[in-house]
Design a protein around this motif. Structure first.
Motif, PDB file in Angstrom:
ATOM      1  N   CYS A  32       7.165   2.261  10.496  1.00 29.31           N
ATOM      2  CA  CYS A  32       6.662   0.889  10.487  1.00 29.31           C
ATOM      3  C   CYS A  32       7.493   0.057   9.524  1.00 29.31           C
ATOM      4  O   CYS A  32       8.203   0.585   8.676  1.00 29.31           O
ATOM      5  N   ALA A  33       7.383  -1.252   9.672  1.00 24.80           N
ATOM      6  CA  ALA A  33       8.110  -2.181   8.813  1.00 24.80           C
ATOM      7  C   ALA A  33       7.322  -2.468   7.544  1.00 24.80           C
ATOM      8  O   ALA A  33       6.087  -2.521   7.565  1.00 24.80           O
ATOM      9  N   GLU A  34       8.028  -2.667   6.453  1.00 24.56           N
ATOM     10  CA  GLU A  34       7.363  -2.929   5.179  1.00 24.56           C
ATOM     11  C   GLU A  34       6.568  -4.231   5.190  1.00 24.56           C
ATOM     12  O   GLU A  34       5.589  -4.367   4.473  1.00 24.56           O
ATOM     13  N   ILE A  65      15.061   3.082   4.770  1.00 25.42           N
ATOM     14  CA  ILE A  65      13.747   3.567   4.356  1.00 25.42           C
ATOM     15  C   ILE A  65      13.461   3.125   2.923  1.00 25.42           C
ATOM     16  O   ILE A  65      14.317   3.245   2.051  1.00 25.42           O
ATOM     17  N   VAL A  66      12.268   2.581   2.729  1.00 26.13           N
ATOM     18  CA  VAL A  66      11.886   2.075   1.405  1.00 26.13           C
ATOM     19  C   VAL A  66      10.601   2.712   0.893  1.00 26.13           C
ATOM     20  O   VAL A  66      10.208   2.468  -0.246  1.00 26.13           O
ATOM     21  N   GLY A  67       9.943   3.508   1.717  1.00 26.18           N
ATOM     22  CA  GLY A  67       8.707   4.127   1.275  1.00 26.18           C
ATOM     23  C   GLY A  67       8.075   4.962   2.364  1.00 26.18           C
ATOM     24  O   GLY A  67       8.642   5.159   3.437  1.00 26.18           O
ATOM     25  N   MET A  68       6.874   5.438   2.050  1.00 26.89           N
ATOM     26  CA  MET A  68       6.104   6.246   2.992  1.00 26.89           C
ATOM     27  C   MET A  68       4.657   5.767   2.910  1.00 26.89           C
ATOM     28  O   MET A  68       4.130   5.559   1.815  1.00 26.89           O
ATOM     29  N   ILE A  71      -0.746   2.186  14.543  1.00 27.65           N
ATOM     30  CA  ILE A  71       0.381   3.047  14.946  1.00 27.65           C
ATOM     31  C   ILE A  71       0.047   4.501  14.625  1.00 27.65           C
ATOM     32  O   ILE A  71       0.283   5.402  15.435  1.00 27.65           O
ATOM     33  N   MET A  72      -0.519   4.737  13.449  1.00 30.25           N
ATOM     34  CA  MET A  72      -0.886   6.096  13.047  1.00 30.25           C
ATOM     35  C   MET A  72      -1.950   6.663  13.976  1.00 30.25           C
ATOM     36  O   MET A  72      -1.867   7.820  14.398  1.00 30.25           O
ATOM     37  N   GLU A  73      -2.942   5.843  14.311  1.00 33.15           N
ATOM     38  CA  GLU A  73      -4.004   6.294  15.213  1.00 33.15           C
ATOM     39  C   GLU A  73      -3.451   6.616  16.598  1.00 33.15           C
ATOM     40  O   GLU A  73      -3.735   7.683  17.154  1.00 33.15           O
ATOM     41  N   GLN A  74      -2.673   5.702  17.153  1.00 30.57           N
ATOM     42  CA  GLN A  74      -2.158   5.878  18.512  1.00 30.57           C
ATOM     43  C   GLN A  74      -1.258   7.095  18.629  1.00 30.57           C
ATOM     44  O   GLN A  74      -1.229   7.746  19.671  1.00 30.57           O
ATOM     45  N   ASN A  75      -0.537   7.396  17.567  1.00 34.41           N
ATOM     46  CA  ASN A  75       0.402   8.516  17.599  1.00 34.41           C
ATOM     47  C   ASN A  75      -0.107   9.743  16.867  1.00 34.41           C
ATOM     48  O   ASN A  75       0.582  10.750  16.808  1.00 34.41           O
ATOM     49  N   GLN A  76      -1.301   9.635  16.309  1.00 36.37           N
ATOM     50  CA  GLN A  76      -1.977  10.729  15.631  1.00 36.37           C
ATOM     51  C   GLN A  76      -1.091  11.388  14.573  1.00 36.37           C
ATOM     52  O   GLN A  76      -0.869  12.589  14.567  1.00 36.37           O
ATOM     53  N   VAL A  77      -0.575  10.551  13.665  1.00 39.59           N
ATOM     54  CA  VAL A  77       0.260  11.043  12.581  1.00 39.59           C
ATOM     55  C   VAL A  77      -0.379  10.722  11.238  1.00 39.59           C
ATOM     56  O   VAL A  77      -1.094   9.736  11.098  1.00 39.59           O
ATOM     57  N   ARG A  78      -0.110  11.544  10.256  1.00 40.31           N
ATOM     58  CA  ARG A  78      -0.691  11.409   8.920  1.00 40.31           C
ATOM     59  C   ARG A  78       0.144  10.547   7.986  1.00 40.31           C
ATOM     60  O   ARG A  78      -0.307  10.136   6.937  1.00 40.31           O
ATOM     61  N   ARG A  79       1.405  10.308   8.369  1.00 43.48           N
ATOM     62  CA  ARG A  79       2.285   9.533   7.488  1.00 43.48           C
ATOM     63  C   ARG A  79       3.344   8.821   8.306  1.00 43.48           C
ATOM     64  O   ARG A  79       3.764   9.298   9.349  1.00 43.48           O
ATOM     65  N   LEU A  80       3.743   7.664   7.785  1.00 43.65           N
ATOM     66  CA  LEU A  80       4.769   6.844   8.445  1.00 43.65           C
ATOM     67  C   LEU A  80       5.851   6.476   7.445  1.00 43.65           C
ATOM     68  O   LEU A  80       5.539   5.929   6.382  1.00 43.65           O
ATOM     69  N   PRO A  81       7.109   6.729   7.771  1.00 40.56           N
ATOM     70  CA  PRO A  81       8.172   6.159   6.952  1.00 40.56           C
ATOM     71  C   PRO A  81       8.110   4.636   7.072  1.00 40.56           C
ATOM     72  O   PRO A  81       7.743   4.103   8.125  1.00 40.56           O
ATOM     73  N   VAL A  82       8.453   3.964   6.008  1.00 40.40           N
ATOM     74  CA  VAL A  82       8.423   2.497   5.981  1.00 40.40           C
ATOM     75  C   VAL A  82       9.852   1.999   5.841  1.00 40.40           C
ATOM     76  O   VAL A  82      10.585   2.439   4.943  1.00 40.40           O
ATOM     77  N   MET A  83      10.226   1.061   6.722  1.00 42.08           N
ATOM     78  CA  MET A  83      11.596   0.558   6.761  1.00 42.08           C
ATOM     79  C   MET A  83      11.639  -0.913   6.367  1.00 42.08           C
ATOM     80  O   MET A  83      10.701  -1.660   6.638  1.00 42.08           O
ATOM     81  N   ALA A 106       0.807  -1.218   0.000  1.00 50.09           N
ATOM     82  CA  ALA A 106       0.000   0.000   0.000  1.00 50.09           C
ATOM     83  C   ALA A 106       0.844   1.274   0.000  1.00 50.09           C
ATOM     84  O   ALA A 106       0.361   2.329  -0.393  1.00 50.09           O
ATOM     85  N   MET A 107       2.081   1.189   0.453  1.00 49.76           N
ATOM     86  CA  MET A 107       2.927   2.379   0.611  1.00 49.76           C
ATOM     87  C   MET A 107       3.286   3.007  -0.733  1.00 49.76           C
ATOM     88  O   MET A 107       3.156   2.387  -1.792  1.00 49.76           O
ATOM     89  N   THR A 108       3.755   4.229  -0.662  1.00 48.87           N
ATOM     90  CA  THR A 108       4.329   4.905  -1.817  1.00 48.87           C
ATOM     91  C   THR A 108       5.825   4.643  -1.779  1.00 48.87           C
ATOM     92  O   THR A 108       6.492   4.984  -0.798  1.00 48.87           O
ATOM     93  N   ALA A 109       6.330   4.005  -2.806  1.00 49.80           N
ATOM     94  CA  ALA A 109       7.761   3.696  -2.883  1.00 49.80           C
ATOM     95  C   ALA A 109       8.480   4.790  -3.658  1.00 49.80           C
ATOM     96  O   ALA A 109       7.851   5.651  -4.280  1.00 49.80           O
ATOM     97  N   GLY A 110       9.801   4.753  -3.629  1.00 45.05           N
ATOM     98  CA  GLY A 110      10.578   5.715  -4.411  1.00 45.05           C
ATOM     99  C   GLY A 110      10.413   7.132  -3.928  1.00 45.05           C
ATOM    100  O   GLY A 110      10.296   8.053  -4.730  1.00 45.05           O
TER     101      GLY A 110
END
Length: 154
Positions: free
Chosen positions: A79-81, A109-112, A91-103, A6-10
């Motif tokens: 979060c992990a890919e 980092i491989v995406g967002m 994780i997004m809900e608990q921390n109230q963030v709009r985006r997560l880097p993906v590792m 689901a993430m955006t890569a690149g």
């Protein structure tokens, strides 16, 4: 579904010693609101358009010579890919963030993963939950004094 599906890569990144105008130009040309800050292939922080407006412009920094590392959030939630998309949403809900880097497994980092990605791939009920969590945070921020960055490492 896995996060990597689901993430955006690149994604675009910023470097700690990069000047703010250069980072802001990347955001403008890519129509994005955040850049992971990477040094030596490792995630060391995040910088958002809001950081530039509030921490730099709002603090009367000399923008042309201010470096990303001076205003970035040094720790960030990620979060992990190979994590389940539903776990990343939590994780997004608990921390109230709009985006997560993906590792990946090597902590590179491989995406967002953004709310927009979730809207495209997650069940509608989960999209509503994460939107509500972020909206509550945004409303709280409007009603409060300036706050420091809250972050954790996963």
């Amino acid at each position: 579904m896995l996060v990597k599906d689901a993430m955006t890569a690149g994604i675009r990144i910023a470097e700690p010693d990069e000047l703010l105008p250069h980072a802001a130009k990347k955001m403008r040309t890519q129509n994005i609101g955040a850049l992971p800050v990477v040094e030596g292939g490792r995630l060391v922080g995040m910088i958002t358009d809001r950081d530039i407006a509030v921490r730099a412009v709002g603090s009367h920094k000399d923008i042309p010579v201010t470096k990303v590392k001076e205003i970035m959030s040094e720790e960030c939630i990620w979060c992990a890919e190979n994590a389940q998309l539903e776990d990343a949403i939590r994780i997004m809900e608990q921390n109230q963030v709009r985006r997560l880097p993906v590792m990946n497994d090597d902590h590179r980092i491989v995406g967002m993963l953004s709310i927009e990605d979730i809207a495209l791939f997650a069940p509608v009920s989960l999209v509503g939950e994460v939107m509500k969590a972020v909206a509550i945070r945004n409303r709280d921020l409007l009603d409060s004094e300036p706050v420091t960055t809250r972050s954790i490492r996963q």
